[in-house]
Design a protein around this motif. Structure first.
Motif, PDB file in Angstrom:
ATOM      1  N   UNK A   1      26.454  40.488  43.375  1.00  0.00           N
ATOM      2  CA  UNK A   1      26.826  39.446  42.414  1.00  0.00           C
ATOM      3  C   UNK A   1      28.268  39.591  41.941  1.00  0.00           C
ATOM      4  N   UNK A   2      28.910  40.731  42.257  1.00  0.00           N
ATOM      5  CA  UNK A   2      30.295  40.970  41.849  1.00  0.00           C
ATOM      6  C   UNK A   2      31.271  40.804  43.010  1.00  0.00           C
ATOM      7  N   UNK A   3      30.894  40.042  43.996  1.00  0.00           N
ATOM      8  CA  UNK A   3      31.710  39.907  45.189  1.00  0.00           C
ATOM      9  C   UNK A   3      33.062  39.253  44.888  1.00  0.00           C
ATOM     10  N   UNK A   4      33.125  38.497  43.784  1.00  0.00           N
ATOM     11  CA  UNK A   4      34.395  37.920  43.335  1.00  0.00           C
ATOM     12  C   UNK A   4      34.811  38.587  42.032  1.00  0.00           C
ATOM     13  N   UNK A   5      35.473  39.721  42.135  1.00  0.00           N
ATOM     14  CA  UNK A   5      36.042  40.356  40.953  1.00  0.00           C
ATOM     15  C   UNK A   5      37.514  39.973  40.845  1.00  0.00           C
ATOM     16  N   UNK A   6      38.119  40.261  39.708  1.00  0.00           N
ATOM     17  CA  UNK A   6      39.518  39.863  39.516  1.00  0.00           C
ATOM     18  C   UNK A   6      40.441  40.512  40.541  1.00  0.00           C
ATOM     19  N   UNK A   7      40.025  41.658  41.103  1.00  0.00           N
ATOM     20  CA  UNK A   7      40.879  42.379  42.041  1.00  0.00           C
ATOM     21  C   UNK A   7      40.490  42.174  43.506  1.00  0.00           C
ATOM     22  N   UNK A   8      39.428  41.418  43.772  1.00  0.00           N
ATOM     23  CA  UNK A   8      39.054  41.171  45.165  1.00  0.00           C
ATOM     24  C   UNK A   8      39.959  40.095  45.760  1.00  0.00           C
ATOM     25  N   UNK A   9      40.227  40.229  47.054  1.00  0.00           N
ATOM     26  CA  UNK A   9      41.057  39.269  47.764  1.00  0.00           C
ATOM     27  C   UNK A   9      40.428  38.968  49.123  1.00  0.00           C
ATOM     28  N   UNK A  10      40.462  37.702  49.511  1.00  0.00           N
ATOM     29  CA  UNK A  10      39.854  37.280  50.774  1.00  0.00           C
ATOM     30  C   UNK A  10      40.810  36.425  51.597  1.00  0.00           C
TER      31      UNK A  10
END
Length: 332
Positions: free
Chosen positions: A261-270
């Protein structure tokens, strides 16, 4: 009590899914350590190469905490969460439907946040537990809390209540309040003691900042991440996992749902394949150990509130994240 505890350990160590999860964890740690030099560094994220050791150390602490909670629970029977879910076919449809809904909410949160604040709405504020890369406005913080609280807590809760599920069937009531409170107090005390050993905690603030910032951090995190996680994973999904799978597999699914559920954190980039791989590995290394504890507290007590008070709302979101809120709201 000792005989019961040992018999339960024997049951755990006979479960195949436990060893599958252990092998996957080892594979993740080895992959992260090996691939780290060729992976891009994500701004605001922990160092990928150091994470396997740090996360495994944290996992050991979590296992110790689980042992303490197990001893405190004593001979208390394990609740049958599967009995709180509907028939398997309905439970499966509800699991799939809820995850589809959550995926839409998470993606929409990214788009809405980018449009209004140049940063997506995730399940944690920028800098939560990690250190902030920017200062957020009070409006952004309140929007974050309201968006997650409404779409990931209130809407799923009301929807499933309208479908006829009681608070008891959603694991939102206690069957042994005295023991639940004991487990919460002991684990909360241990968690706070570990949190406050750090250099950036509520203890580094002035008394005024501790009181105002601590209260504000408690409230915004309660609506922004605590209640959403409790409702859609541990109140709704966990009983359905228990209906669909073995107790150990259901427990591990609950634990894995937390990082998922945390796959989009403020520090994630795709923006690229390597950024995406690095982000996913960091998310699971960061959040899976915490998911192990949250899932265990729900499975052991049958009370989804237990993890909120023992292992989320105060430790770490008051003990560690109050300085973040003080900075965002410019509390002097």
């Amino acid at each position: 009590m000792t005989e019961t505890f040992i018999s339960r350990l024997n049951y755990v160590f006979r479960q195949r899914s436990l060893y599958v999860a252990l092998l996957l964890w080892i594979a993740l740690c080895v992959a992260a350590y090996t691939l780290a030099p060729s992976m891009p560094r994500l701004e605001g994220a922990p160092n990928l190469r150091s994470m396997p050791i740090g996360s495994s150390h944290y996992l050991v602490l979590v296992i110790i905490g689980i042992g303490i909670a197990s001893l405190l629970a004593g001979r208390r029977p394990f609740p049958d969460l599967g009995q709180r879910a509907p028939d398997r076919s309905i439970a499966l449809r509800e699991v799939i439907g809820l995850w589809m809904y959550v995926a839409v909410v998470l993606v929409a949160g990214q788009l809405i946040g980018q449009h209004f604040f140049d940063a997506g709405i995730s399940l944690h504020l920028n800098g939560s537990l990690m250190g902030a890369t920017r200062v957020q406005s009070p409006t952004e913080v309140f929007t974050w809390a309201a968006y997650n609280g409404f779409f990931l807590a209130l809407v799923p809760y009301v929807f499933f209540r309208l479908r006829g599920y009681s608070n008891a069937s959603l694991s939102l009531t206690s069957t042994n309040l005295k023991n639940d409170v004991l487990i919460i107090i002991v684990l909360l005390a241990l968690g706070c003691a570990l949190d406050l050993r750090g250099h950036h905690t509520i203890l580094q603030l002035t008394p005024h900042q501790q009181i105002i910032g601590g209260a504000l951090s408690f409230v915004v995190h309660l609506f922004g991440t605590d209640l959403p996680i409790m409702i859609f994973i541990y109140a709704i999904l966990m009983p359905r996992y228990a209906k669909l799978a073995s107790p150990m597999t259901a427990y591990l699914l609950g634990a894995a749902s937390y990082p998922a559920s945390h796959i989009f954190e403020s520090w994630t980039q795709y923006g690229s394949v390597t950024q995406g791989v690095s982000s996913v590995m960091l998310v699971f290394l960061t959040f899976f150990p915490a998911g192990i504890m949250k899932s265990f507290l729900t499975v052991r007590t049958g009370n989804a509130w237990a993890h909120v008070w023992a292992y989320h709302a105060i430790s770490p979101h008051v003990t560690i994240d109050t300085p973040l809120v003080v900075q965002d709201f410019n509390i002097k």
